[in-house]
Design a protein around this motif. Structure first.
Motif, PDB file in Angstrom:
ATOM      1  N   UNK A   1       0.821  -1.208   0.000  1.00 33.61           N
ATOM      2  CA  UNK A   1       0.000   0.000   0.000  1.00 33.61           C
ATOM      3  C   UNK A   1       0.859   1.264   0.000  1.00 33.61           C
TER       4      UNK A   1
ATOM      5  N   UNK B   1       1.790   1.692  -3.653  1.00 32.03           N
ATOM      6  CA  UNK B   1       0.673   2.131  -4.497  1.00 32.03           C
ATOM      7  C   UNK B   1       0.177   3.512  -4.091  1.00 32.03           C
ATOM      8  N   UNK B   2       0.806   4.109  -3.067  1.00 32.37           N
ATOM      9  CA  UNK B   2       0.402   5.451  -2.651  1.00 32.37           C
ATOM     10  C   UNK B   2      -0.906   5.454  -1.882  1.00 32.37           C
ATOM     11  N   UNK B   3      -1.349   4.286  -1.395  1.00 30.52           N
ATOM     12  CA  UNK B   3      -2.612   4.245  -0.651  1.00 30.52           C
ATOM     13  C   UNK B   3      -2.398   4.604   0.818  1.00 30.52           C
ATOM     14  N   UNK B   4      -1.157   4.536   1.262  1.00 32.40           N
ATOM     15  CA  UNK B   4      -0.843   5.004   2.617  1.00 32.40           C
ATOM     16  C   UNK B   4       0.029   6.247   2.465  1.00 32.40           C
TER      17      UNK B   4
END
Lengths: 442, 442
Positions: free
Chosen positions: A334, A337-340
């Motif tokens: 994450x 993927x830049x989700x955090x």
């Protein structure tokens, strides 16, 4: 062999696709491959060599002389030329320099230009072939020029016209879908005047991190992006097919790093190289395993007085390692993927701790009952249950902390994080279990 | 908040990009987020909701009523409409059906059409908006129609003109770069007559596995692909931005599967769901850890007579697990990328066995010496060395075999393979070490 012949005979050379030929070649054994590769049309040899998995590359090049390879390179687009020459250098440096010397001046110049860039810079992935026009050109003339370049096979896969000034500085990007509905009798400037903003180019810097560029493509749903240098001069373009490859390569790199494997060494034909790289990580793992064993060694007497502890202790370590790997993998991916984002650190740690605490409680009960029934010692169940809770809690906490910390330190969160994590879960697992046993049971 | 206001004020609505807005929103705390999301232009709410990570979705939708959400959906392209509606259903089924009922008939029809497809079918990822023409249309007329559709904002990101017959069956694909150099006063048929083959469409079937479609995009360097149904009728198109997302999703799924984590459960806001899925894999791991402990239990007496064995045995298991994970990860990933074909099975196994045997020999010597020096028993070094060689050999063999076998059985090689592998390396590690110790040392 037969299949390849059939394909080559049933398709005119303009219809043949390197990917189809590569697919047929991949199914052949070594002897047939050497014969079959010679049947490939000379113009397509370069593309076919690049379409095959890396390990076939030396099989391809050893079947052609420098003259033939040089012709194959000259038929490639600039970014593929660089890739071909770099792979050739890895395989046979002498042949590579021979091939390079036979190229024409322009190809040599372009390859040298691209070679300057590091492999994590956008410039390393760009094609130099771009379709440009000046603001004051009449659209009709631009299209005529385009038709001529297309006929000469100088331009492939064009989706945008780049408008540059006299210094080749990038001013605007015009999609072909916009160009098509322009007034052909007017200049480009006149056509875009009313809505200049919408033609403002979203461009990448040549020295920019390629990961950032991939993010632009994803976020803005792009299929092509112009690349400029520090003076804003248009130097090339990156297209969607490059992005597919880069996304896949980055994911592979990440998976391999988590497993202690080097992606570049694995792609090489040289087994010794892969072995050495893997040995490095196994060596580090050996050190951490010895550290865990030293912890066990502290409790030799405890184990001596109850051998059941030796039987059960790997279960605690194994469960901690697994739960930790779950947390670690999710956080590493994450983050990539830049989700955090940075501000999410606390939320992420909390989530992982909560999940592993819940599972820690669940498996504490399950394993506590199993241990009790197995060895008929109720307190042994309590000991393994408590150490299970402690170890899974640590597993969740460090599974989230380690990658977040590596990221803050500017280190790739996938590299080495697994080894650090299992050191923690082994040490905590063995220590908590054996120490609790010592003080509760004995 | 301030940042968002600044962005919204400094950009006209045609210039604003959902990705930029999403980036600003991600940096906000919960309270500011609720206020800020209301400032987003209504036409962009749908795109912004989809550009944000999944866990923000419910925060977005709870700030708008069904009327507003329905408007947001109507502004999306068909594939995004489906995605939005599916996420909304997951969050709030009642609101989802309310929103759906407020949509106009065409949107409802399109969403229903896309919903028919399974998530592994190409049809589930396509956009229904395509730009088509008939063979006998004059190019000039086609372009005029195109200009009108563009003005009405009906078509975005067009790269190809699809030529269909009267039944909407796909005949040819014409890139805009080709269209641009056509003779505009002639029909399409007249323009393509001389080189019909080069306009033959490379299309995907709507029911085809999306993984195959991704492979086409990669192999043929495509940025868009038409999708047809079983009668050859054009039903939609898939574009490069879909492919970026799918490649990333598949890589994530693979990494998560290797770590015993479910990708869909992890994306959900519901922590309990993720906990349950992880518990399933931890439960399976517990069973295999118990199996390994049973093996240790067979040798209780051996351990009782030499506690050094309990101290050293986790090292053998740990090294086997790590070496096996290295092999497994490489084989799983290369299978997924199509770099290992069926005919490569033997070569792959041989390579992994050779690598792990070499590392087995290396670490047998290293650990043999360490054990000898540590416990002053030379034969203990021999025992741990031999079991290290045996376990790493098995690790390499099973690390390659397990994914290859799962693939042949039609099972995803990433699912469950880690657990099977570590069972093998734990059992073989403990058994070989303790059995050798029993017969050589005692």
């Amino acid at each position: 062999m037969k299949e390849l012949n059939k394909y080559l005979q049933s398709h005119s050379s303009s219809e043949m696709h390197p990917a189809e030929i590569a697919k047929i070649l991949k199914g052949l054994n070594d002897k047939d491959f050497s014969e079959a590769i010679k049947l490939v049309p000379k113009d397509l040899v370069g593309d076919v060599a690049l379409a095959l998995p890396d390990r076939y590359f030396d099989d391809v090049v050893e079947n052609f002389n420098a003259e033939e390879l040089s012709h194959a390179v000259s038929e490639l687009e600039s970014d593929d030329q660089l890739e071909f020459m770099q792979e050739l250098e890895d395989v046979d440096e002498d042949k590579a320099s021979e091939v390079f010397h036979k190229l024409d001046a322009e190809d040599k110049h372009e390859i040298a230009k691209l070679k300057k860039y590091d492999e994590d810079q956008a410039g390393a992935y760009m094609q130099l072939e771009v379709f440009t026009a000046k603001e004051d050109e009449i659209v009709q003339d631009v299209i005529k020029r385009f038709a001529r370049l297309r006929k000469e096979n100088e331009l492939e896969n064009v989706q945008n016209l780049f408008i540059v000034d006299s210094n080749n500085r990038l001013l605007y990007t015009v999609g072909l879908d916009d160009l098509l509905i322009f007034d052909f009798s007017k200049t480009i400037k006149e056509n875009i005047e009313q809505s200049e903003e919408s033609f403002e180019p979203k461009s990448a810097r040549d020295t920019e991190d390629i990961k950032e560029v991939v993010n632009y493509f994803k976020e803005y749903d792009l299929s092509v992006m112009p690349v400029v240098n520090d003076e804003g001069i248009l130097v090339g373009r990156i297209t969607s097919d490059d992005i597919y490859d880069i996304i896949n390569e980055h994911a592979t790199e990440q998976m391999y790093n988590l497993a202690g494997v080097d992606d570049e060494a694995e792609e090489d034909e040289d087994v010794l190289k892969a072995t050495k790289k893997r040995a490095t990580w196994l060596g580090i793992n050996l050190l951490t395993a010895i550290a865990a064993s030293l912890v066990i060694g502290l409790f030799s007497e405890t184990i001596n007085s109850m051998v059941a502890l030796a039987v059960l202790m790997p279960i605690v370590a194994s469960m901690g390692g697994n739960a930790g790997t779950q947390s670690l993998t999710v956080v590493v991916r994450q983050l990539a993927l830049g989700e955090i984002s940075q501000t999410d650190a606390f939320r992420t740690i909390k989530k992982e701790v909560v999940i592993s605490l819940m599972n820690g409680l669940l498996f504490a009960v399950v394993m506590g009952i199993i241990a009790w029934l197995w060895f008929h010692i109720p307190m042994l169940g309590v000991v393994i249950g408590l150490s299970m809770i402690i170890n899974l809690l640590m597993a969740g906490f460090f599974g989230a902390m380690i990658p977040l910390l590596l990221k803050i330190l500017g280190i790739d969160p996938a590299i080495g994080s697994t080894v650090i994590l299992t050191t923690v879960t082994d040490v905590v697992g063995f220590f908590s279990f054996l120490a609790l046993a010592k003080y509760i049971l004995l």
